[in-house]
Enzyme design. Structure first.
Site, PDB file in Angstrom:
ATOM      1  N   ASP A  34       6.003  -3.141   8.342  1.00 39.12           N
ATOM      2  CA  ASP A  34       6.962  -2.445   9.195  1.00 39.12           C
ATOM      3  C   ASP A  34       6.223  -1.661  10.422  1.00 39.12           C
ATOM      4  OD1 ASP A  34       8.739  -3.383   7.176  1.00 39.12           O
ATOM      5  OD2 ASP A  34       9.441  -1.192   7.002  1.00 39.12           O
ATOM      6  N   HIS A  85      13.906  -3.812  13.038  1.00 36.92           N
ATOM      7  CA  HIS A  85      13.505  -2.449  12.505  1.00 36.92           C
ATOM      8  C   HIS A  85      14.374  -1.604  13.532  1.00 36.92           C
ATOM      9  CE1 HIS A  85      12.266  -0.181   9.430  1.00 36.92           C
ATOM     10  NE2 HIS A  85      11.108   0.306   9.724  1.00 36.92           N
ATOM     11  N   HIS A  89      13.891   3.413  15.769  1.00 38.94           N
ATOM     12  CA  HIS A  89      13.544   3.767  14.451  1.00 38.94           C
ATOM     13  C   HIS A  89      14.354   5.077  14.029  1.00 38.94           C
ATOM     14  CE1 HIS A  89      11.051   4.378  10.867  1.00 38.94           C
ATOM     15  NE2 HIS A  89      10.939   3.114  11.056  1.00 38.94           N
ATOM     16  N   HIS A 181       2.569  -1.033   6.414  1.00 35.69           N
ATOM     17  CA  HIS A 181       3.024  -0.745   7.718  1.00 35.69           C
ATOM     18  C   HIS A 181       1.656  -1.318   8.393  1.00 35.69           C
ATOM     19  CE1 HIS A 181       5.462   1.771   5.391  1.00 35.69           C
ATOM     20  NE2 HIS A 181       6.407   1.998   6.483  1.00 35.69           N
TER      21      HIS A 181
HETATM   22 ZN   LIG Z   1      10.062   2.015   9.376  1.00 39.32          ZN
END
Ligand SMILES: [Zn+2]
Length: 212
Positions: A34, A85, A89, A181
């Protein structure tokens, strides 16, 4: 953004239920990354994945994809899949109006499609996993499977390579979707952990698949 300019890739009707394990089940595992793409860490992860012939899913932030479209293209050219995503964010997105949610979802999806040269965006993941029933519905209606996870490695806390590795080794189970991530801060520990985990997962009989 002019959403009429890019026809959305239309897939089969999407189930608005949050997917937290792989549909394949059995001894499969999905690696997800991510908050990228980032110039420093995304290429490092792509190199590890390519060397070990592992597929993964990248949940990218629209703003970052827009700034570095070549990285998005590298992700899809290597055979990995994209997950939307959102553009900014914003973890509160699920509490906004439907039109604001749609704007965030679809604008970001359009960025990823354009940057990748037309790759489908199969998944959507809420920032911070902050889902609401409305956000699940908007994601599905936009043609993107809502994607959760089984194991949160908490790599973003920079707990150390060993802790990240251990979080997976301690909690792995058939069909696990694992959250890492490749953005949001220094991710050397994540790269090192993934490098160690791939052979370990293989030694446990796991194969690497997309979530669905
Ligand atoms: Zn995120």
């Amino acid at each position: 953004m002019d959403t009429s300019s890019s026809p959305p890739p239309v897939g089969p009707r999407v189930d608005p239920t949050l997917l937290t394990v792989t549909r394949a089940g059995g001894r499969t595992v999905s690696l997800t990354f991510d908050d990228g793409p980032t110039a420093r860490y995304t290429p490092q992860l792509l190199a590890v994945l390519a060397r070990d012939r592992v597929v993964a899913t990248f949940c990218e932030i629209g703003q970052q994809a827009q700034a570095q479209p070549a990285l998005v293209r590298r992700v899809t050219a290597a055979g990995h899949r994209l997950c939307d995503h959102t553009i900014t964010h914003d973890p509160t997105i699920g509490s906004h109006t439907s039109s604001v949610m749609d704007q965030q979802l679809r604008a970001s999806r359009d960025v990823l499609v354009a940057a990748s040269g037309g790759a489908p965006v199969d998944y959507f993941r809420a920032p911070d996993g902050n889902w609401t029933p409305a956000l699940l519905r908007r994601s599905a209606q936009a043609g993107m499977q809502p994607l959760g996870w089984t194991i949160d490695t908490r790599d973003w806390t920079r707990s150390g390579t060993a802790a990240i590795v251990n979080s997976v080794e301690a909690h792995i189970r058939p069909g696990a979707v694992v959250l890492f991530h490749d953005g949001g801060g220094p991710r050397d520990q994540t790269v090192a952990a993934v490098t160690q985990l791939i052979p370990w997962l293989r030694s446990q009989g796991y194969t690497f698949v997309f979530p669905s």
